[in-house]
Design an enzyme around this catalytic site. Sequence first.
Site, short mmCIF file in Angstrom:
data_model
loop_
_atom_site.label_atom_id
_atom_site.label_comp_id
_atom_site.label_asym_id
_atom_site.label_seq_id
_atom_site.Cartn_x
_atom_site.Cartn_y
_atom_site.Cartn_z
N ASP A 196 0.83 -1.20 0.00
CA ASP A 196 0.00 0.00 0.00
C ASP A 196 0.87 1.25 0.00
O ASP A 196 1.94 1.26 -0.58
CB ASP A 196 -0.96 -0.03 1.20
CG ASP A 196 -2.29 0.59 0.89
OD1 ASP A 196 -2.35 1.82 0.74
OD2 ASP A 196 -3.30 -0.14 0.79
N HIS A 237 -4.18 5.05 4.01
CA HIS A 237 -4.83 3.83 3.55
C HIS A 237 -4.18 2.57 4.12
O HIS A 237 -4.84 1.70 4.68
CB HIS A 237 -4.77 3.82 2.01
CG HIS A 237 -5.72 2.89 1.35
ND1 HIS A 237 -5.33 1.72 0.73
CD2 HIS A 237 -7.07 2.95 1.18
CE1 HIS A 237 -6.38 1.12 0.21
NE2 HIS A 237 -7.44 1.84 0.46
N SER A 413 -11.54 -1.99 0.14
CA SER A 413 -10.26 -1.80 0.83
C SER A 413 -10.34 -2.30 2.26
O SER A 413 -9.37 -2.83 2.80
CB SER A 413 -9.89 -0.31 0.86
OG SER A 413 -9.31 0.09 -0.35
#
Length: 659
Positions: A196, A237, A413
């Site tokens: 990520d 994220h 996600s």
Amino acid sequence: MVDIKSWIFKDCCLVFSLLCISIVGITTGDQEVLTNSWLVELSEGGEAAARDIAKRAGFSYVSPVLGSDTEFHFIHNAVPKTRFRRSILHTRKLKSHPFVKRAVQQTGFVRSKRGYKPLKGVLLSDLHINNPEIGQLINDEKDVVIGKDPTDPLFDKEWFLKNRGQSGGIKGLDLNVEAAWGMGFTGKGVTTAIMDDGIDYLHEDLKYNYNSEASYDFSSNDHFPYPRYTDTWFNSHGTRCAGEIAAARDNDVCGVGVAYDSKVAGLRMLDQPFMTDLIEANAMGHMPNIIDIYSASWGPTDDGKTVDGPRNLTMRAIVKGVNEGRNGKGNIYVWASGDGGQEDDCNCDGYAASMWTISINSATNDGQTAGYDESCSSTLASTFSNGKSTIRDAGVATTDLYNNCTTTHSGTSAAAPEAAGIFALALEANRNLTWRDMQHLTVLTSKRNRLFDPYLKHFWQYNGAGLEFNHLFGYGVLDAGAMVYMANHWKPLPERFHCTAGSIKKEMNFGTNEPITLTIDTDACKGTDNEVNFLEHLQAFVTVKSSYRGNIVMHLTSPMNTTSMILSQRPNDDEHKNGFTRWPFMTTHTWAEAPRGTWTLRVENIAGKNNEYDDGLFREWTLVLHGTRDPPYHHQDADEENQTKLFKVKRMHDMAMKN
């Protein structure tokens, strides 16, 4: 295990013409994007020669590619990271060395995070610790112990771990992790890599479960994958995904992870304008004997018109991972299915639709599909993302940047890391599980529970082996308790084979509402070394185009009468030149079925939003079966709830063997 010799090298033509996907419909613009990275292949000399060649040519040596002693990653700091013309002089300078067989400047392409929303988190100082509830876990026969709920301040908001009906959810609609915890499995000894934008490894809820040895920053080429600061917290994220898996328990910080005693590694690789094949490949092949699971909550742009997937090096990395990773048992690759909603199809995403990844969709806390969920026949199972947006705290609670917490993580996600956490629990229960074992366990232990399609387009149905599936949710929501129990009793699977069942190469025209139907009769390679009697994955490599690609819809029906929609309508996809070229549409819906007999492919153009007539041209269909010669489940054991499912499949397998 995939036999790399018999599968790749024995059938080289099939691999490189079919598996190494023809990339079409990329939406980074008509102009090619080039980066300052080069793939350099040497004929001799190894790493020492590579370092010397890089220095003499003015490049910086980065690393070998996938542990190779002939392929290397170079960068040139004087070349812009993004440009629109090839650096021919730099390439020529590399090629002038007698040891250099080839030097390829890397093209750039777009990879997008899934479920990203630029919302800030909740300060720890604003949280209040909830009083712990004492509860009894349900299944005493599974050696489940009586325990307390975690005392972490956000645990009560983690409805996906324990759904009491909070935030408008349905009581009991959760991942059943408490049953797995009650059996003593919390992820100890398992490492999951978060591929990520980095991990805040200084976070109080993550720092003791952070595996620094297995972490790397592929954006900065160092060992410190800390997220780059932005005012919008765009790079939160990876930290949010990491907390879902491995946030510590009972430390008065944020919530608790699914596998709270497991480790997470940070592989920072998304934080750059354009991705390259080299970065993807090196991330997916990083320390494969230390990293057990790779979790990816990103992919090609979810705009409903992109058709894209892994390039050559990345495909090699994944195949190498499932063959050689975890000392031969195979790495587990978990992929978020995509956030393109009803106007996209995750079978157009070559990562989520790969048979070597486990594609995970999401459901809300009341069992519905979220509005952003993509559907496709390659999805294996589901977990949870955010609930109703109108209800407070219906998002996914997890860690956030700079020692903060959030209750607003969302999208597929959020779903993929929950699955990775459950797989970590299963690996602790049985360290000998292979990558195939994990997929079989997913199919056998996932539950329909209360999941449903609010749009009434996709209903639950049974395939020919008696397994219940849904086009949106795969085989249902993951059940940590059932998976850990079955993993603990799991017996090795029979060998996997690959059978090219047949091929049709014939130009056929089709127009709007004028479908064509093609059939392949196969004996599933009966009597050969590649005989397949019980399916795992099914791939249809199709070459087809239309004056409006998004209006092409395809259905594939098995000999046992299970129909998979392998491509749905994508109204935003207006591509008209290339269509699909040997694209590997994949279905898991025929899992455990007997493949011998007639397969039917239906190809049609559906009327678009303007009701214009579209011309289509079909050119080729190749059917490839992946599965076992021998029944896979005859020696398996399950908890009481899953014994009925196993019985149905075993009975069908007995009948298939008699025939």
